[in-house]
Design a protein around this motif. Sequence first.
Motif, PDB file in Angstrom:
ATOM      1  N   LEU A 122       4.020   5.765  -5.489  1.00 43.52           N
ATOM      2  CA  LEU A 122       3.931   5.840  -6.950  1.00 43.52           C
ATOM      3  C   LEU A 122       2.903   6.911  -7.364  1.00 43.52           C
ATOM      4  O   LEU A 122       3.169   7.710  -8.270  1.00 43.52           O
ATOM      5  N   CYS A 123       1.767   6.942  -6.665  1.00 46.99           N
ATOM      6  CA  CYS A 123       0.745   7.954  -6.954  1.00 46.99           C
ATOM      7  C   CYS A 123       1.285   9.363  -6.696  1.00 46.99           C
ATOM      8  O   CYS A 123       1.063  10.288  -7.491  1.00 46.99           O
ATOM      9  N   ILE A 124       1.984   9.545  -5.592  1.00 48.14           N
ATOM     10  CA  ILE A 124       2.553  10.860  -5.246  1.00 48.14           C
ATOM     11  C   ILE A 124       3.576  11.286  -6.296  1.00 48.14           C
ATOM     12  O   ILE A 124       3.581  12.438  -6.742  1.00 48.14           O
ATOM     13  N   GLN A 125       4.413  10.328  -6.724  1.00 57.06           N
ATOM     14  CA  GLN A 125       5.412  10.634  -7.756  1.00 57.06           C
ATOM     15  C   GLN A 125       4.745  11.058  -9.065  1.00 57.06           C
ATOM     16  O   GLN A 125       5.180  11.986  -9.737  1.00 57.06           O
ATOM     17  N   ALA A 157       0.838  -1.203   0.000  1.00 58.08           N
ATOM     18  CA  ALA A 157       0.000   0.000   0.000  1.00 58.08           C
ATOM     19  C   ALA A 157       0.876   1.258   0.000  1.00 58.08           C
ATOM     20  O   ALA A 157       0.590   2.227  -0.718  1.00 58.08           O
ATOM     21  N   GLU A 158       1.952   1.235   0.787  1.00 58.01           N
ATOM     22  CA  GLU A 158       2.863   2.386   0.828  1.00 58.01           C
ATOM     23  C   GLU A 158       3.561   2.582  -0.513  1.00 58.01           C
ATOM     24  O   GLU A 158       3.726   3.724  -0.966  1.00 58.01           O
TER      25      GLU A 158
END
Length: 146
Positions: free
Chosen positions: A139-142, A133-134
């Motif tokens: 990946l989403c934040i990047q 999950a982390e």
Amino acid sequence: MEMNFDKNEIYEKILEENGSIIFLADMKTHELIYMTRSTLHILGRSPDDTSYIGKPCYEILQGQDAPCHFCNNRRLSFYKFDCWEHFNPMLKRYFSVRDKKIMLAGRTLRMEIADDISGTVLEKQQLQNDLSAEKAMMLCIQQLTA
């Protein structure tokens, strides 16, 4: 001070009080010969139950009507333990298992010693889920900041 203990009484106490699941089964017939109180307890049986004697291990311990597909009798030796992990669907528990051949009263028996490792396995699975999950969140934040 001299202490006179009966060796057989000591052996029985160690065997019955160690908390491991231990059973003996005939390797040809799969018939159960012996189970410790810990084994009887995890199966929901009374400590003095002997009704399992002569019944197939796969029936009593796994809830199956035929020998287990994972039975490792062919791999067992008299000289060393075969160690593996197993999830028992009937008990809904994970076990660390050690098996070995032994001779008793002219019969070749399977001696199995198992310890419940469900807490450790479930904790490891939870940690792996948290890590996944982390990683997905990173990946989403990047992607959002790119």
